[in-house]
Scaffold this motif. Structure first.
Motif, mmCIF file in Angstrom:
data_model
loop_
_atom_site.group_PDB
_atom_site.id
_atom_site.type_symbol
_atom_site.label_atom_id
_atom_site.label_comp_id
_atom_site.label_asym_id
_atom_site.label_seq_id
_atom_site.Cartn_x
_atom_site.Cartn_y
_atom_site.Cartn_z
ATOM 1 N N GLN A 12 3.080 12.525 9.135
ATOM 2 C CA GLN A 12 2.813 13.930 8.787
ATOM 3 C C GLN A 12 2.496 14.752 10.034
ATOM 4 O OE1 GLN A 12 -0.268 12.992 5.756
ATOM 5 N NE2 GLN A 12 0.703 14.664 4.606
ATOM 6 N N ASP A 15 5.632 15.326 11.975
ATOM 7 C CA ASP A 15 6.466 16.340 11.324
ATOM 8 C C ASP A 15 5.991 17.751 11.679
ATOM 9 O OD1 ASP A 15 8.092 14.429 10.162
ATOM 10 O OD2 ASP A 15 7.139 14.550 8.186
ATOM 11 N N LEU A 16 4.687 17.909 11.851
ATOM 12 C CA LEU A 16 4.137 19.215 12.226
ATOM 13 C C LEU A 16 4.378 19.536 13.709
ATOM 14 C CD1 LEU A 16 0.757 18.996 10.276
ATOM 15 C CD2 LEU A 16 2.713 20.456 9.700
ATOM 16 N N LEU A 117 -2.348 23.602 14.566
ATOM 17 C CA LEU A 117 -2.087 23.168 13.197
ATOM 18 C C LEU A 117 -3.203 23.566 12.237
ATOM 19 C CD1 LEU A 117 -0.677 19.619 14.010
ATOM 20 C CD2 LEU A 117 0.570 21.780 13.826
ATOM 21 N N GLU A 120 -3.788 22.539 8.453
ATOM 22 C CA GLU A 120 -2.830 21.475 8.125
ATOM 23 C C GLU A 120 -3.225 20.136 8.744
ATOM 24 O OE1 GLU A 120 1.538 22.967 7.959
ATOM 25 O OE2 GLU A 120 0.551 24.006 9.628
ATOM 26 N N TYR A 121 -4.053 20.190 9.765
ATOM 27 C CA TYR A 121 -4.453 19.003 10.526
ATOM 28 C C TYR A 121 -5.801 18.521 9.996
ATOM 29 C CZ TYR A 121 -4.968 16.216 14.842
ATOM 30 O OH TYR A 121 -5.114 15.211 15.770
#
Length: 145
Positions: A12, A15-16, A117, A120-121
Protein backbone atom coordinates in the motif's frame (compact mmCIF):
# COMPACT_ATOMS: atom_id res chain seq x y z
CA UNK A 1 9.92 -11.88 9.01
CA UNK A 2 7.02 -9.88 7.67
CA UNK A 3 3.45 -10.92 8.37
CA UNK A 4 0.85 -11.01 5.61
CA UNK A 5 -0.67 -7.81 7.00
CA UNK A 6 2.72 -6.05 7.04
CA UNK A 7 3.32 -7.13 3.44
CA UNK A 8 -0.04 -5.66 2.48
CA UNK A 9 0.82 -2.39 4.23
CA UNK A 10 4.20 -2.23 2.48
CA UNK A 11 2.51 -2.74 -0.88
CA UNK A 12 0.00 0.00 0.00
CA UNK A 13 2.79 2.42 0.89
CA UNK A 14 4.58 1.66 -2.35
CA UNK A 15 1.39 2.21 -4.33
CA UNK A 16 1.23 5.69 -2.77
CA UNK A 17 4.89 6.40 -3.57
CA UNK A 18 4.83 5.05 -7.14
CA UNK A 19 4.95 7.85 -9.63
CA UNK A 20 6.55 10.22 -7.13
CA UNK A 21 9.96 8.54 -6.82
CA UNK A 22 11.91 11.51 -8.22
CA UNK A 23 10.28 14.23 -6.14
CA UNK A 24 10.13 12.21 -2.91
CA UNK A 25 13.72 11.02 -3.43
CA UNK A 26 14.98 14.53 -4.10
CA UNK A 27 13.29 15.80 -0.96
CA UNK A 28 14.75 12.92 1.01
CA UNK A 29 18.25 13.84 -0.18
CA UNK A 30 17.75 17.54 0.57
CA UNK A 31 16.55 16.77 4.09
CA UNK A 32 19.44 14.37 4.62
CA UNK A 33 22.03 16.93 3.44
CA UNK A 34 20.46 19.70 5.53
CA UNK A 35 20.23 17.78 8.78
CA UNK A 36 23.37 15.67 8.29
CA UNK A 37 25.77 17.63 6.03
CA UNK A 38 28.49 15.02 6.58
CA UNK A 39 26.54 12.61 4.36
CA UNK A 40 27.35 14.78 1.32
CA UNK A 41 30.73 13.07 1.19
CA UNK A 42 28.99 10.00 -0.28
CA UNK A 43 27.39 12.07 -3.04
CA UNK A 44 30.42 13.90 -4.40
CA UNK A 45 29.15 13.33 -7.93
CA UNK A 46 26.34 15.78 -7.10
CA UNK A 47 28.80 18.56 -6.20
CA UNK A 48 28.65 20.99 -3.28
CA UNK A 49 25.36 22.53 -4.40
CA UNK A 50 23.43 19.86 -6.32
CA UNK A 51 20.88 21.26 -8.73
CA UNK A 52 17.29 20.13 -8.98
CA UNK A 53 17.90 17.86 -11.97
CA UNK A 54 20.70 16.00 -10.15
CA UNK A 55 18.60 15.60 -7.01
CA UNK A 56 15.57 14.39 -8.95
CA UNK A 57 17.67 11.93 -10.91
CA UNK A 58 19.49 10.43 -7.95
CA UNK A 59 16.39 10.52 -5.75
CA UNK A 60 14.50 8.61 -8.40
CA UNK A 61 17.26 5.97 -8.66
CA UNK A 62 17.23 5.52 -4.88
CA UNK A 63 13.49 5.05 -4.62
CA UNK A 64 13.33 2.87 -7.72
CA UNK A 65 15.73 0.51 -5.94
CA UNK A 66 13.34 0.51 -2.98
CA UNK A 67 10.53 -0.29 -5.41
CA UNK A 68 12.44 -3.31 -6.68
CA UNK A 69 12.95 -4.40 -3.08
CA UNK A 70 9.19 -4.12 -2.50
CA UNK A 71 8.53 -6.30 -5.54
CA UNK A 72 10.93 -8.94 -4.26
CA UNK A 73 10.52 -8.55 -0.51
CA UNK A 74 10.66 -12.34 -0.14
CA UNK A 75 14.12 -12.43 -1.70
CA UNK A 76 15.84 -9.23 -0.59
CA UNK A 77 19.25 -10.89 -0.39
CA UNK A 78 19.32 -11.85 -4.06
CA UNK A 79 17.81 -8.65 -5.41
CA UNK A 80 19.88 -6.24 -3.30
CA UNK A 81 23.22 -8.08 -3.35
CA UNK A 82 24.64 -6.06 -6.30
CA UNK A 83 23.62 -2.81 -4.59
CA UNK A 84 25.20 -3.99 -1.34
CA UNK A 85 28.45 -4.78 -3.19
CA UNK A 86 28.43 -1.35 -4.81
CA UNK A 87 27.93 0.50 -1.52
CA UNK A 88 30.39 -1.58 0.51
CA UNK A 89 33.19 -2.28 -1.94
CA UNK A 90 33.09 0.53 -4.49
CA UNK A 91 31.48 3.55 -2.81
CA UNK A 92 32.60 2.54 0.71
CA UNK A 93 29.58 4.10 2.37
CA UNK A 94 29.71 3.98 6.16
CA UNK A 95 27.12 1.32 7.11
CA UNK A 96 25.74 3.56 9.87
CA UNK A 97 24.20 5.67 7.09
CA UNK A 98 21.77 2.94 6.10
CA UNK A 99 18.27 2.90 7.57
CA UNK A 100 17.58 1.07 10.76
CA UNK A 101 16.01 1.82 14.09
CA UNK A 102 16.86 5.42 14.99
CA UNK A 103 19.07 5.87 11.94
CA UNK A 104 18.96 9.13 10.08
CA UNK A 105 18.02 8.03 6.52
CA UNK A 106 15.05 6.06 7.82
CA UNK A 107 13.83 8.99 9.88
CA UNK A 108 14.18 11.30 6.87
CA UNK A 109 12.18 8.93 4.69
CA UNK A 110 9.43 8.56 7.28
CA UNK A 111 9.18 12.35 7.54
CA UNK A 112 8.98 12.76 3.75
CA UNK A 113 6.29 10.09 3.47
CA UNK A 114 4.27 11.43 6.38
CA UNK A 115 4.40 14.98 5.01
CA UNK A 116 3.15 13.94 1.58
CA UNK A 117 0.82 11.08 2.34
CA UNK A 118 -0.60 12.50 5.57
CA UNK A 119 -3.85 10.71 6.49
CA UNK A 120 -3.26 7.93 3.96
CA UNK A 121 -0.08 6.92 5.80
CA UNK A 122 -1.42 5.12 8.86
CA UNK A 123 0.50 4.15 11.96
CA UNK A 124 0.29 0.51 10.88
CA UNK A 125 1.68 1.35 7.46
CA UNK A 126 4.49 3.35 9.05
CA UNK A 127 5.39 0.45 11.35
CA UNK A 128 5.43 -2.03 8.45
CA UNK A 129 7.48 0.34 6.26
CA UNK A 130 9.95 0.88 9.12
CA UNK A 131 10.34 -2.88 9.56
CA UNK A 132 10.76 -3.38 5.80
CA UNK A 133 13.43 -0.65 5.48
CA UNK A 134 15.27 -2.11 8.44
CA UNK A 135 15.34 -5.44 6.56
CA UNK A 136 16.64 -3.65 3.47
CA UNK A 137 19.37 -2.03 5.58
CA UNK A 138 20.41 -5.37 7.02
CA UNK A 139 20.90 -6.74 3.51
CA UNK A 140 22.73 -3.61 2.32
CA UNK A 141 25.17 -3.78 5.24
CA UNK A 142 25.88 -7.52 5.10
CA UNK A 143 28.84 -7.01 2.77
CA UNK A 144 30.62 -5.04 5.49
CA UNK A 145 31.01 -8.07 7.71
Amino acid sequence: MLSAQERAHIAQVWDLIAGHEASFGAELLLRLFTVYPSTKVYFRHLGDQPDEVQLLSHGQRMLQAVGVAVQYMDNLHAVLSPLADLHAQVLRVDPTNFPGPSHRPLLRQLVVLASHLQGEYTVEMQAAWDKFLTGVAVVLTEKYR
